[in-house]
Design a protein around this motif. Structure first.
Motif, PDB file in Angstrom:
ATOM      1  N   GLU A  95      -7.546  -3.215  11.425  1.00  0.00           N
ATOM      2  CA  GLU A  95      -6.497  -3.928  10.700  1.00  0.00           C
ATOM      3  C   GLU A  95      -6.738  -5.427  10.849  1.00  0.00           C
ATOM      4  OE1 GLU A  95      -1.979  -3.074   9.770  1.00  0.00           O
ATOM      5  OE2 GLU A  95      -2.380  -3.064  11.917  1.00  0.00           O
ATOM      6  N   ILE A  96      -6.326  -6.209   9.839  1.00  0.00           N
ATOM      7  CA  ILE A  96      -6.543  -7.653   9.944  1.00  0.00           C
ATOM      8  C   ILE A  96      -5.607  -8.257  11.002  1.00  0.00           C
ATOM      9  CG2 ILE A  96      -7.499  -8.135   7.662  1.00  0.00           C
ATOM     10  CD1 ILE A  96      -4.571  -9.028   6.904  1.00  0.00           C
TER      11      ILE A  96
ATOM     12  N   ASN B 124      -1.862  22.284   4.211  1.00  0.00           N
ATOM     13  CA  ASN B 124      -2.777  21.143   4.205  1.00  0.00           C
ATOM     14  C   ASN B 124      -1.942  19.872   4.354  1.00  0.00           C
ATOM     15  OD1 ASN B 124      -4.698  19.191   3.705  1.00  0.00           O
ATOM     16  ND2 ASN B 124      -5.602  20.248   1.958  1.00  0.00           N
ATOM     17  N   LEU B 125      -2.096  19.229   5.488  1.00  0.00           N
ATOM     18  CA  LEU B 125      -1.267  18.063   5.815  1.00  0.00           C
ATOM     19  C   LEU B 125      -2.120  16.804   5.917  1.00  0.00           C
ATOM     20  CD1 LEU B 125       1.581  17.029   6.790  1.00  0.00           C
ATOM     21  CD2 LEU B 125       0.852  17.624   9.105  1.00  0.00           C
ATOM     22  N   MET B 126      -1.676  15.750   5.219  1.00  0.00           N
ATOM     23  CA  MET B 126      -2.330  14.448   5.344  1.00  0.00           C
ATOM     24  C   MET B 126      -1.349  13.487   5.991  1.00  0.00           C
ATOM     25  SD  MET B 126      -3.465  11.688   2.389  1.00  0.00           S
ATOM     26  CE  MET B 126      -1.835  10.933   2.200  1.00  0.00           C
ATOM     27  N   ILE B 127      -1.756  12.892   7.080  1.00  0.00           N
ATOM     28  CA  ILE B 127      -0.964  11.814   7.690  1.00  0.00           C
ATOM     29  C   ILE B 127      -1.877  10.597   7.701  1.00  0.00           C
ATOM     30  CG2 ILE B 127       0.286  11.018   9.731  1.00  0.00           C
ATOM     31  CD1 ILE B 127       0.857  13.958  10.425  1.00  0.00           C
ATOM     32  N   LEU B 128      -1.649   9.727   6.729  1.00  0.00           N
ATOM     33  CA  LEU B 128      -2.544   8.589   6.531  1.00  0.00           C
ATOM     34  C   LEU B 128      -1.928   7.346   7.155  1.00  0.00           C
ATOM     35  CD1 LEU B 128      -5.089   7.428   5.088  1.00  0.00           C
ATOM     36  CD2 LEU B 128      -3.646   7.128   3.058  1.00  0.00           C
ATOM     37  N   HIS B 129      -2.666   6.757   8.062  1.00  0.00           N
ATOM     38  CA  HIS B 129      -2.226   5.552   8.765  1.00  0.00           C
ATOM     39  C   HIS B 129      -2.626   4.322   7.944  1.00  0.00           C
ATOM     40  CE1 HIS B 129      -2.832   2.851  12.556  1.00  0.00           C
ATOM     41  NE2 HIS B 129      -1.788   2.514  11.864  1.00  0.00           N
ATOM     42  N   LEU B 130      -1.648   3.570   7.477  1.00  0.00           N
ATOM     43  CA  LEU B 130      -1.946   2.398   6.641  1.00  0.00           C
ATOM     44  C   LEU B 130      -2.225   1.169   7.493  1.00  0.00           C
ATOM     45  CD1 LEU B 130       0.741   2.836   3.840  1.00  0.00           C
ATOM     46  CD2 LEU B 130      -1.597   3.699   3.935  1.00  0.00           C
ATOM     47  N   LEU B 131      -3.237   0.420   7.100  1.00  0.00           N
ATOM     48  CA  LEU B 131      -3.628  -0.791   7.828  1.00  0.00           C
ATOM     49  C   LEU B 131      -3.638  -1.969   6.875  1.00  0.00           C
ATOM     50  CD1 LEU B 131      -6.738   0.766   9.585  1.00  0.00           C
ATOM     51  CD2 LEU B 131      -4.551   0.289  10.676  1.00  0.00           C
ATOM     52  N   ALA B 132      -3.154  -3.109   7.329  1.00  0.00           N
ATOM     53  CA  ALA B 132      -3.156  -4.306   6.489  1.00  0.00           C
ATOM     54  C   ALA B 132      -4.578  -4.817   6.292  1.00  0.00           C
ATOM     55  CB  ALA B 132      -2.290  -5.385   7.131  1.00  0.00           C
TER      56      ALA B 132
ATOM     57  N   LYS C   7       0.850  -1.205   0.000  1.00  0.00           N
ATOM     58  CA  LYS C   7       0.000   0.000   0.000  1.00  0.00           C
ATOM     59  C   LYS C   7       0.881   1.250   0.000  1.00  0.00           C
ATOM     60  CE  LYS C   7      -4.005  -2.004   2.452  1.00  0.00           C
ATOM     61  NZ  LYS C   7      -5.134  -1.767   1.545  1.00  0.00           N
ATOM     62  N   GLU C   8       1.898   1.225   0.860  1.00  0.00           N
ATOM     63  CA  GLU C   8       2.818   2.363   0.938  1.00  0.00           C
ATOM     64  C   GLU C   8       3.492   2.607  -0.413  1.00  0.00           C
ATOM     65  OE1 GLU C   8       6.406   1.654   3.212  1.00  0.00           O
ATOM     66  OE2 GLU C   8       6.436   3.709   3.917  1.00  0.00           O
ATOM     67  N   MET C   9       3.948   1.506  -1.029  1.00  0.00           N
ATOM     68  CA  MET C   9       4.651   1.622  -2.316  1.00  0.00           C
ATOM     69  C   MET C   9       3.773   2.282  -3.375  1.00  0.00           C
ATOM     70  SD  MET C   9       4.855   0.272  -5.553  1.00  0.00           S
ATOM     71  CE  MET C   9       3.885  -1.235  -5.434  1.00  0.00           C
ATOM     72  N   ILE C  10       2.536   1.805  -3.516  1.00  0.00           N
ATOM     73  CA  ILE C  10       1.722   2.346  -4.621  1.00  0.00           C
ATOM     74  C   ILE C  10       1.261   3.774  -4.340  1.00  0.00           C
ATOM     75  CG2 ILE C  10      -0.510   1.328  -3.925  1.00  0.00           C
ATOM     76  CD1 ILE C  10      -0.155   0.961  -7.376  1.00  0.00           C
TER      77      ILE C  10
ATOM     78  N   GLY D 227      -8.767  -0.281   6.111  1.00  0.00           N
ATOM     79  CA  GLY D 227      -9.621  -0.581   7.262  1.00  0.00           C
ATOM     80  C   GLY D 227     -10.834  -1.392   6.836  1.00  0.00           C
ATOM     81  N   ILE D 228     -10.613  -2.694   6.633  1.00  0.00           N
ATOM     82  CA  ILE D 228     -11.681  -3.554   6.100  1.00  0.00           C
ATOM     83  C   ILE D 228     -11.970  -4.749   7.004  1.00  0.00           C
ATOM     84  CG2 ILE D 228     -11.311  -2.987   3.676  1.00  0.00           C
ATOM     85  CD1 ILE D 228      -9.948  -6.209   4.890  1.00  0.00           C
ATOM     86  N   ALA D 229     -11.155  -4.926   8.040  1.00  0.00           N
ATOM     87  CA  ALA D 229     -11.207  -6.182   8.790  1.00  0.00           C
ATOM     88  C   ALA D 229     -12.463  -6.304   9.660  1.00  0.00           C
ATOM     89  CB  ALA D 229      -9.963  -6.298   9.665  1.00  0.00           C
TER      90      ALA D 229
END
Lengths: 195, 67
Positions: free
Chosen positions: A163-164, B57-65, A115-118, A136-138
């Motif tokens: 998160e899953i 305008n700042l975006m800090i996006l928290h990535l979740l698996a 996700k970070e890469m793309i 956020g789908i879990a």
């Protein structure tokens, strides 16, 4: 806009989907059903039994490559949608080439590194392209927590919370909701864009 | 200063702050994030010395698996 015009516009569009798992397979199917002209799908993975709780594949397709099989399934739904298969592991190096002709890109990965890469690559290489992410789908339930956030060209669908994990697995309903929200966000972009 | 943080108005006493400092104040301790300042992607190593100012305008996006 009349339905005939809507169909005409969608037919002329190209959408890229990065990842053909729970988010990507369901999002691609929704876009094919509404008649998006071309869909570029990319994944290097193989279908496993554990994927079938949410991904748009069938029992007899276990062991087959996801991207090629998704093309087969889409063609059974709408053979008029052109599906371009990229059976590759997406990286910062190949993303610009794979998705260069896409009007919109959908982030449909499972792992945060991907996700970070793309997200990074699209913001840096294609600052004018929209990227629709699923974050956020879990889990199950909590319908009201699933939402859409727009950060200029980066659109985020999901609850941005769950998160899953072993106790919070990815399941068909919530993954289906978010993937279809992503498809819905894509339509909003494609149909509002004036070129 | 007033900035937009993740689509919301946010006020800080300071006139300018680094991205690292904002994350510290907001207690953001996420493992994997994407930072975009006025639509420019900010590399991880630049968080300590990238300055956020009034009106940014700042975006800090928290990535979740999960997907």
């Amino acid at each position: 806009m009349r339905f005939s015009q809507i169909k005409q516009i969608l037919k002329s569009k190209t959408v890229g989907i990065a990842g053909c798992g729970g988010l990507g397979s369901n999002c691609a199917v929704a876009l094919a059903r509404v008649g998006v002209g071309t869909i570029v799908i990319a994944d290097f993975d193989i279908i496993e039994e554990s994927n079938l709780n949410r991904q748009y594949y069938f029992w007899d397709q276990i062991g087959k490559p996801k991207a090629n099989t998704l093309k087969t399934n889409i063609e059974r739904i709408n053979p008029k949608t052109k599906v371009i298969v990229q059976n590759v592991f997406l990286t910062e190096e190949n993303v610009p080439e794979v998705f260069k002709n896409c009007d919109v890109i959908v982030e449909a990965f499972d792992k945060t590194d991907a996700k970070e890469m793309i997200i990074k690559t699209v913001i840096k290489t294609f600052p004018d392209k929209y990227l629709v992410c699923g974050i956020g789908i879990a889990g199950w339930g909590k319908n009201n927590e699933i939402k859409e956030q727009k950060y200029d060209k980066v659109i985020v669908c999901g609850d941005e919370k769950n998160e899953i994990s072993e106790n919070n697995p990815p399941l068909a309903p919530r993954v289906g909701i978010v993937s279809n929200m992503q498809a819905n966000a894509v339509l909003e972009i494609l149909l509002n864009e004036k070129k | 200063m007033k900035i937009i943080l993740n689509n919301r108005d946010q006020e800080f006493d300071e006139q300018q702050l680094s991205i690292s400092k904002i994350m510290e104040i907001k207690k953001f301790s996420y493992q994997k994030i994407i930072v975009k300042l006025n639509n420019t992607f900010i590399e991880k190593e630049d968080y300590p010395h990238t300055i956020v100012k009034e009106g940014d305008n700042l975006m800090i996006l928290h990535l979740l698996a999960g997907g």
